[in-house]
Design an enzyme around this catalytic site. Sequence first.
Site, PDB file in Angstrom:
ATOM      1  N   LYS A 148       0.793  -1.220   0.000  1.00  0.00           N
ATOM      2  CA  LYS A 148       0.000   0.000   0.000  1.00  0.00           C
ATOM      3  C   LYS A 148       0.824   1.268   0.000  1.00  0.00           C
ATOM      4  O   LYS A 148       1.812   1.377   0.723  1.00  0.00           O
ATOM      5  CB  LYS A 148      -0.893   0.014   1.235  1.00  0.00           C
ATOM      6  CG  LYS A 148      -2.195  -0.596   0.956  1.00  0.00           C
ATOM      7  CD  LYS A 148      -2.976  -0.778   2.213  1.00  0.00           C
ATOM      8  CE  LYS A 148      -4.290  -1.362   1.872  1.00  0.00           C
ATOM      9  NZ  LYS A 148      -5.106  -0.443   1.079  1.00  0.00           N
ATOM     10  N   CYS A 201      -9.222  -1.538 -10.616  1.00  0.00           N
ATOM     11  CA  CYS A 201      -9.851  -0.344 -10.061  1.00  0.00           C
ATOM     12  C   CYS A 201     -10.895  -0.760  -9.038  1.00  0.00           C
ATOM     13  O   CYS A 201     -11.442  -1.848  -9.122  1.00  0.00           O
ATOM     14  CB  CYS A 201     -10.554   0.434 -11.165  1.00  0.00           C
ATOM     15  SG  CYS A 201      -9.446   0.967 -12.449  1.00  0.00           S
ATOM     16  N   GLU A 230      -4.841 -15.046   7.780  1.00  0.00           N
ATOM     17  CA  GLU A 230      -4.000 -15.593   6.715  1.00  0.00           C
ATOM     18  C   GLU A 230      -2.633 -15.972   7.279  1.00  0.00           C
ATOM     19  O   GLU A 230      -2.002 -15.176   7.961  1.00  0.00           O
ATOM     20  CB  GLU A 230      -3.804 -14.526   5.634  1.00  0.00           C
ATOM     21  CG  GLU A 230      -2.775 -14.925   4.608  1.00  0.00           C
ATOM     22  CD  GLU A 230      -2.551 -13.872   3.538  1.00  0.00           C
ATOM     23  OE1 GLU A 230      -3.518 -13.207   3.153  1.00  0.00           O
ATOM     24  OE2 GLU A 230      -1.401 -13.751   3.110  1.00  0.00           O
ATOM     25  N   HIS A 249      -4.705 -17.630  -2.814  1.00  0.00           N
ATOM     26  CA  HIS A 249      -4.204 -16.777  -3.890  1.00  0.00           C
ATOM     27  C   HIS A 249      -3.542 -17.604  -4.977  1.00  0.00           C
ATOM     28  O   HIS A 249      -3.190 -17.095  -6.031  1.00  0.00           O
ATOM     29  CB  HIS A 249      -3.203 -15.760  -3.350  1.00  0.00           C
ATOM     30  CG  HIS A 249      -3.795 -14.873  -2.299  1.00  0.00           C
ATOM     31  ND1 HIS A 249      -3.739 -15.183  -0.963  1.00  0.00           N
ATOM     32  CD2 HIS A 249      -4.510 -13.731  -2.393  1.00  0.00           C
ATOM     33  CE1 HIS A 249      -4.369 -14.238  -0.287  1.00  0.00           C
ATOM     34  NE2 HIS A 249      -4.851 -13.359  -1.123  1.00  0.00           N
ATOM     35  N   CYS A 260      -8.521 -17.243   3.220  1.00  0.00           N
ATOM     36  CA  CYS A 260      -9.504 -16.202   2.906  1.00  0.00           C
ATOM     37  C   CYS A 260     -10.655 -16.849   2.135  1.00  0.00           C
ATOM     38  O   CYS A 260     -10.695 -18.083   2.000  1.00  0.00           O
ATOM     39  CB  CYS A 260      -8.835 -15.085   2.086  1.00  0.00           C
ATOM     40  SG  CYS A 260      -9.857 -13.595   1.917  1.00  0.00           S
TER      41      CYS A 260
HETATM   42  N1  GLN Z   1     -16.290 -13.419   3.793  1.00  0.00           N
HETATM   43  C1  GLN Z   1     -15.501 -12.859   2.735  1.00  0.00           C
HETATM   44  C2  GLN Z   1     -15.233 -13.935   1.689  1.00  0.00           C
HETATM   45  O1  GLN Z   1     -15.164 -15.071   2.058  1.00  0.00           O
HETATM   46  C3  GLN Z   1     -14.189 -12.342   3.254  1.00  0.00           C
HETATM   47  C4  GLN Z   1     -13.417 -11.632   2.190  1.00  0.00           C
HETATM   48  C5  GLN Z   1     -12.163 -10.955   2.690  1.00  0.00           C
HETATM   49  O2  GLN Z   1     -11.694 -11.194   3.774  1.00  0.00           O
HETATM   50  N2  GLN Z   1     -11.571 -10.108   1.882  1.00  0.00           N
HETATM   51  O3  GLN Z   1     -15.045 -13.643   0.522  1.00  0.00           O
HETATM   52 ZN    ZN Z   2      -9.855 -12.478   3.784  1.00  0.00          ZN
END
Ligand code: GLN
Ligand code: ZN
Length: 764
Positions: A117, A521, A670, A699, A731
């Site tokens: 960032k 974006c 994570e 990812h 995630c």
């Molecule tokens: N609950 C959201 C998902 O599973 C969480 C997304 C995130 O942490 N960016 O997509």
């Molecule tokens: Zn997440």
Amino acid sequence: MTTTHNLGFPRIGRQRELKFALEGHWRGEINAETLQQTAARLRARHHRIQSRLDWTPVGDFSLYDQVLDMSFLLGAVPERARQAGGSELDAYFRVARGRAAGDGDCCAGIHAGEMTKWFDTNYHYIVPELSAQTEFKLHADRLIDQIRETRAQELSFKPVLIGPLTWLWLGKTRDGSDRLELLPRLIPVYRELLQKLSDEGAHWVQIDEPALVTDLDEAWRQGYQEAYRALAGSGPRKLLTTYFGRLEDNLELACSLPVDGLHLDCTRARDEVERVIDTLPEDRILSLGVIDGRNIWKTNLSATLDFLEPLRERLGKRLWVAPSCSLLHVPVDLASETDLDDEVREWLAFAVQKLEELDTLAEALRYGRDSIQGRLQANARALAARKSSTRVHKPQVQKRLRDLADDPGRRNSPYAERSARQRERLRLPLFPTTTIGSFPQTAEIRQQRRDHREGRIDDDAYRRFIEQEIARCVAEQERLGLDVLVHGEAERNDMVEYFGEQLEGYAFTRFGWVQSYGSRCVKPPILFGDIERPQPMTVERIRHAQSLTERPMKGMLTGPVTLLNWSFVRDDQPRSETCLQLALAIREEVQELEAAGIPVIQIDEAALREGLPLRRGEWQDYLHWAIRAFRISANAVADETQIHTHMCYSEFNDIIEAIADMDADVITIETSRSQMELLDVFEAFEYPNEIGPGVYDIHSPNIPKIEEMEALMEKAAERIPPQRLWVNPDCGLKTRSWEEVLPALENMVAAAQRLRRKYRSEAA
Ligand code: GLN
Ligand code: ZN
């Protein structure tokens, strides 16, 4: 005469032309020449829009990222990008985006540069890769070409550079060396560059040094002195620009550097103007950033003139005015927003409108307020309308907030007691498995959402489709043997937009795009008024999902801090207050989910950490109100209801106490990419509640093996008692395909089963 200038203009284009050209190029459909032509057309258009300024920025345009441009300009390009051959542009995109193994004729993958960032914005830059061996060599062709373009348009231009200290500060070394030691090697290249800019006819150069608004140690301050002393006298006149914050203990330093002018962000450092005027030598320009480059509200022109007029008397020609920072962080043009509700639209200014405001201010300073009376009156009317709008100010919301004044947002009982009740209710095994919420968002799902939005399918048909997706998702999770299920989030386009659209106090744009990184974006919603939740937002769907299974269903919400940090937020009250209003709305949803019998509720706070202020001294204050807002949203439930939260990053070391203070029963985070390194923090700090360190890197398309995930959890169990560990991905799964997700989760469940056998027998 007061001089006007701009620090940078959004490059993506009104209709995201740059995005589409870039992505077409990456897919091989558009050649490099056509891409460059699109870029040149955009630059020409943007320069025309800025043509009333005294100094138009040039070099602020970038095909991907301005920091990466600077790295290329300095010749600091990772070896791996050059070795693969091809053109300079290929090498550039290789660092920006990496290249997958097997792509093209080369068999080894090339990894992309790290992205992070840009200060406290939502823009991401490519981190300069440095080592003790890094050598620099000037490659100024790109910048020079752009200068010549601007000259051909007969504009007075001001090249924009990232200053040597900020560029180094943004970089990282991997060999343990100190990047500041590269400064002596870097300075000659900047000298050469400045000379070139003079040769091209530049009278001024803008040197961005926003690192000056951060906490700097003595070595860095000395670096500033050394560098600018060495650059003094070479090249065009230098405008040192700082933005995003106050100079504080760097104020004297910034004022003492041998440059020709200093820019100050008056939206955040207005109270430093007096001290700067006292400290700055009298032959220096003072540029004041009075138009907010980080938000989308109209400027209060007459109040700004009240501030500027006396300064103009004192400073005369030394006064310049500008936006606070580059306009990169706001959408391009409000004129594109034909659908926006008329009332809200009147209150807004995007990049184009902000430059018009600047022009109005300059005219008033030059020829008096009378010369622009009509514009000032229109501006005053818009501000007054916003101030008195009943959609902005709702007494009932403010009352609810006042009633909350002493509520610390605590659960009824401490975690130990809650946990016993929850165990009894949920009857989960050791190492329970769950997911973070979303399941794959297939092309079909996205199509159905679009069809519904654009009226091609009616509400009933859409509801049936979503229910069918939920049923599929629940069935798959049961088949896999997951313990706490989710409904899969098929109805959600975006975790903020989905809730914003259902809350009062939010507005949405159609083209309000802001660059996040490269061609990516985001379209932050606009939070303009007191927040109310007219009806339940998720209850019906979650209840339906729960009706399909005997297993516990987890309700899924976005937390107040994340809703706040990913929106353009009203500037007429403290952010902390707005956040608390959001918390109240989420709390109502939590309570209704609970009343509907949902036993587990997750409140995502993906953006909690990124809201941290740039200065450490301000962290406590932010964390205090942010964590309280979370607690208000989450903690008005019975002991038996299990609250989860999720954060998709792993740098917790410096805020772990605040995280623990959220008092969520379970936190999922994570960790898989960092090999559980993050858990080191738990050696020193005893995290009191349950935790699910992610074991599946979502990812990556890779399918993690049972043994890998088992080993990761064993590492975790060295630091956290196994009774308090959960097994889950890093995630949400929305960007992955079902083909990847099913085998990965199957392995994850298998890993949990092995762990149960192992730790149960150990305990026995
Ligand atoms: N609950 C959201 C998902 O599973 C969480 C997304 C995130 O942490 N960016 O997509
Ligand atoms: Zn997440």
